[in-house]
Scaffold this motif. Structure first.
Motif, PDB file in Angstrom:
ATOM      1  N   PRO A  26      38.317  50.407  35.856  1.00  0.00           N
ATOM      2  CA  PRO A  26      37.470  48.840  36.505  1.00  0.00           C
ATOM      3  C   PRO A  26      37.228  48.226  36.352  1.00  0.00           C
ATOM      4  O   PRO A  26      36.817  48.438  34.862  1.00  0.00           O
ATOM      5  CB  PRO A  26      36.680  49.588  37.696  1.00  0.00           C
ATOM      6  N   VAL A  27      37.208  47.191  36.496  1.00  0.00           N
ATOM      7  CA  VAL A  27      36.512  45.227  36.532  1.00  0.00           C
ATOM      8  C   VAL A  27      35.244  45.533  36.475  1.00  0.00           C
ATOM      9  O   VAL A  27      34.511  45.996  37.368  1.00  0.00           O
ATOM     10  CB  VAL A  27      36.666  44.534  37.577  1.00  0.00           C
TER      11      VAL A  27
ATOM     12  N   GLN B 258      38.328  36.965  35.386  1.00  0.00           N
ATOM     13  CA  GLN B 258      39.354  36.640  36.972  1.00  0.00           C
ATOM     14  C   GLN B 258      38.725  37.018  37.615  1.00  0.00           C
ATOM     15  O   GLN B 258      39.207  36.981  38.781  1.00  0.00           O
ATOM     16  CB  GLN B 258      40.620  37.447  36.310  1.00  0.00           C
ATOM     17  N   PHE B 259      38.316  38.603  38.073  1.00  0.00           N
ATOM     18  CA  PHE B 259      38.070  38.698  39.241  1.00  0.00           C
ATOM     19  C   PHE B 259      36.121  39.580  39.153  1.00  0.00           C
ATOM     20  O   PHE B 259      35.815  39.420  38.361  1.00  0.00           O
ATOM     21  CB  PHE B 259      38.308  40.319  39.177  1.00  0.00           C
ATOM     22  N   ALA B 260      35.577  40.005  39.443  1.00  0.00           N
ATOM     23  CA  ALA B 260      34.060  40.484  39.813  1.00  0.00           C
ATOM     24  C   ALA B 260      34.269  41.466  39.673  1.00  0.00           C
ATOM     25  O   ALA B 260      35.378  42.896  40.189  1.00  0.00           O
ATOM     26  CB  ALA B 260      33.756  40.271  41.129  1.00  0.00           C
ATOM     27  N   PRO B 261      33.617  42.360  39.187  1.00  0.00           N
ATOM     28  CA  PRO B 261      33.216  44.076  38.866  1.00  0.00           C
ATOM     29  C   PRO B 261      33.364  44.237  40.334  1.00  0.00           C
ATOM     30  O   PRO B 261      32.643  43.812  41.497  1.00  0.00           O
ATOM     31  CB  PRO B 261      31.798  43.511  38.369  1.00  0.00           C
ATOM     32  N   GLY B 262      34.162  45.504  40.144  1.00  0.00           N
ATOM     33  CA  GLY B 262      34.341  46.092  41.592  1.00  0.00           C
ATOM     34  C   GLY B 262      35.596  45.926  42.266  1.00  0.00           C
ATOM     35  O   GLY B 262      35.862  46.567  43.210  1.00  0.00           O
ATOM     36  N   THR B 263      36.451  44.670  41.865  1.00  0.00           N
ATOM     37  CA  THR B 263      37.471  44.517  42.995  1.00  0.00           C
ATOM     38  C   THR B 263      38.102  45.180  42.864  1.00  0.00           C
ATOM     39  O   THR B 263      38.460  46.144  41.406  1.00  0.00           O
ATOM     40  CB  THR B 263      38.296  43.322  42.015  1.00  0.00           C
ATOM     41  N   THR B 264      39.256  45.385  43.926  1.00  0.00           N
ATOM     42  CA  THR B 264      40.194  46.184  44.281  1.00  0.00           C
ATOM     43  C   THR B 264      41.305  46.316  43.596  1.00  0.00           C
ATOM     44  O   THR B 264      41.168  44.790  42.554  1.00  0.00           O
ATOM     45  CB  THR B 264      40.365  47.017  45.404  1.00  0.00           C
ATOM     46  N   LEU B 265      41.794  47.640  43.232  1.00  0.00           N
ATOM     47  CA  LEU B 265      43.128  47.254  42.004  1.00  0.00           C
ATOM     48  C   LEU B 265      44.074  46.475  43.520  1.00  0.00           C
ATOM     49  O   LEU B 265      45.901  45.465  42.699  1.00  0.00           O
ATOM     50  CB  LEU B 265      44.083  48.375  41.854  1.00  0.00           C
ATOM     51  N   TYR B 266      43.975  46.778  45.099  1.00  0.00           N
ATOM     52  CA  TYR B 266      45.078  46.008  45.464  1.00  0.00           C
ATOM     53  C   TYR B 266      44.933  44.500  45.576  1.00  0.00           C
ATOM     54  O   TYR B 266      46.025  44.039  45.611  1.00  0.00           O
ATOM     55  CB  TYR B 266      45.253  46.610  47.006  1.00  0.00           C
ATOM     56  N   ASN B 267      43.297  44.368  44.974  1.00  0.00           N
ATOM     57  CA  ASN B 267      43.286  42.697  45.014  1.00  0.00           C
ATOM     58  C   ASN B 267      43.299  41.938  44.068  1.00  0.00           C
ATOM     59  O   ASN B 267      43.873  41.098  43.787  1.00  0.00           O
ATOM     60  CB  ASN B 267      41.654  42.321  45.408  1.00  0.00           C
ATOM     61  N   VAL B 268      43.034  42.657  42.881  1.00  0.00           N
ATOM     62  CA  VAL B 268      44.008  42.823  41.556  1.00  0.00           C
ATOM     63  C   VAL B 268      45.437  42.327  41.644  1.00  0.00           C
ATOM     64  O   VAL B 268      46.088  40.895  41.457  1.00  0.00           O
ATOM     65  CB  VAL B 268      43.643  43.021  40.004  1.00  0.00           C
TER      66      VAL B 268
END
Length: 276
Positions: A226-227, A236-246
């Motif tokens: 994960p991130v 691009q994404f904050a740590p803990g961002t879900t795969l759905y939101n990515v």
């Protein structure tokens, strides 16, 4: 580079056209996937994901000078590697598997009895009725039979093209848990294509890498999942961002990119409001 034993899949300088007079479906693709990795490729329809999987499976011949396509240290076309399984959506439409044949007889006909332990485990996971008749079941049930057929033999590299799309949530979750455990136990590699955002819900713990394709090339090369704070994706994404939101953000970026290209002459999609 091709031949590196650390990488199960190694591709460089890959450009591919379906026809000589058409735009390329893949453009100068480079890809390295380590042994035991589980990579999900995100991208809109037409990004080239299926074409890439089919090439890695040896189903489409590449004639591009300088292209290197290696799986398990072997040239996909000149020295076909063993232990590669490709599962695609076209299987369920094949007339052969839509005939009046009982599932138990079908699995026996393809050697299921030689792999009884894995076959039986998959029959339980996929909730398959051995008395089903192939011509008289739903697409989702037929897909379960395909997965049992394709996965009952040990694989080293698994290429999945949208084959979980017809499964209900519970069966899909059980299957992905099985694939993850199998990959970890045997150091086997998985590369899969998904594009529908609802499919990504609940997948956070499955991949080791995620990647983003757009219009035949990688916008984001496979990055560790994960991130985390030291991840390649943290820009691009904050740590803990879900795969759905990515996936949702990447697909929105794909749409914005296409619409910008349409403003500059690319054929537009959608309604034609200037016409009656």
């Amino acid at each position: 580079m091709p031949g590196d034993s650390v990488d199960t899949i190694s591709v460089s300088q890959l450009t591919y056209r379906h026809n000589p007079d058409t735009e390329p479906s893949l453009i100068d693709v480079d890809l390295l996937l380590p042994r035991g990795s589980r990579t999900i490729v995100v991208g809109a329809n037409g990004a080239g994901k299926s074409t890439l999987l089919q090439i890695l499976a040896g189903k489409r011949l590449v004639s591009t000078p300088g292209a290197h396509i290696f799986v398990k240290d072997r040239d996909v076309f000149r020295d076909s590697p063993p232990g590669v399984t490709f599962l695609g959506t076209e299987w369920a439409m094949n007339p052969v598997v839509r005939g009046d044949i009982v599932v138990s007889a079908f699995l026996d006909s393809v050697g299921g009895y030689r792999h009884k332990e894995r076959r039986d485990k998959l029959l339980d996971i996929l909730d398959v009725d051995l008395d089903w008749h192939m011509h008289n079941i739903s697409d989702g049930e037929r897909r379960r039979v395909q997965l049992c057929f394709g996965l009952m033999v040990d694989w080293d590299v698994l290429l999945l093209d949208e084959v979980t799309v017809d499964l209900d949530v519970l069966v899909r979750d059980d299957l992905l848990n099985f694939l993850k455990a199998d990959s970890e136990a045997r150091g086997a590699t998985i590369l899969c294509k998904l594009h529908a955002t609802h499919i990504f819900d609940g997948l956070n713990n499955f991949p080791t890498h995620v990647a983003h394709m757009r219009l035949g090339t990688f916008v984001t090369q496979p990055a560790a999942w994960p991130v985390t704070s030291d991840s390649a994706l943290v820009s691009q994404f904050a740590p803990g961002t879900t795969l759905y939101n990515v996936a949702l953000q990447w697909l929105k970026e794909d749409r914005d990119n296409r619409q910008e290209l349409e403003k500059n002459g690319r054929k537009a999609r959608g309604a034609r409001r200037d016409q009656v």
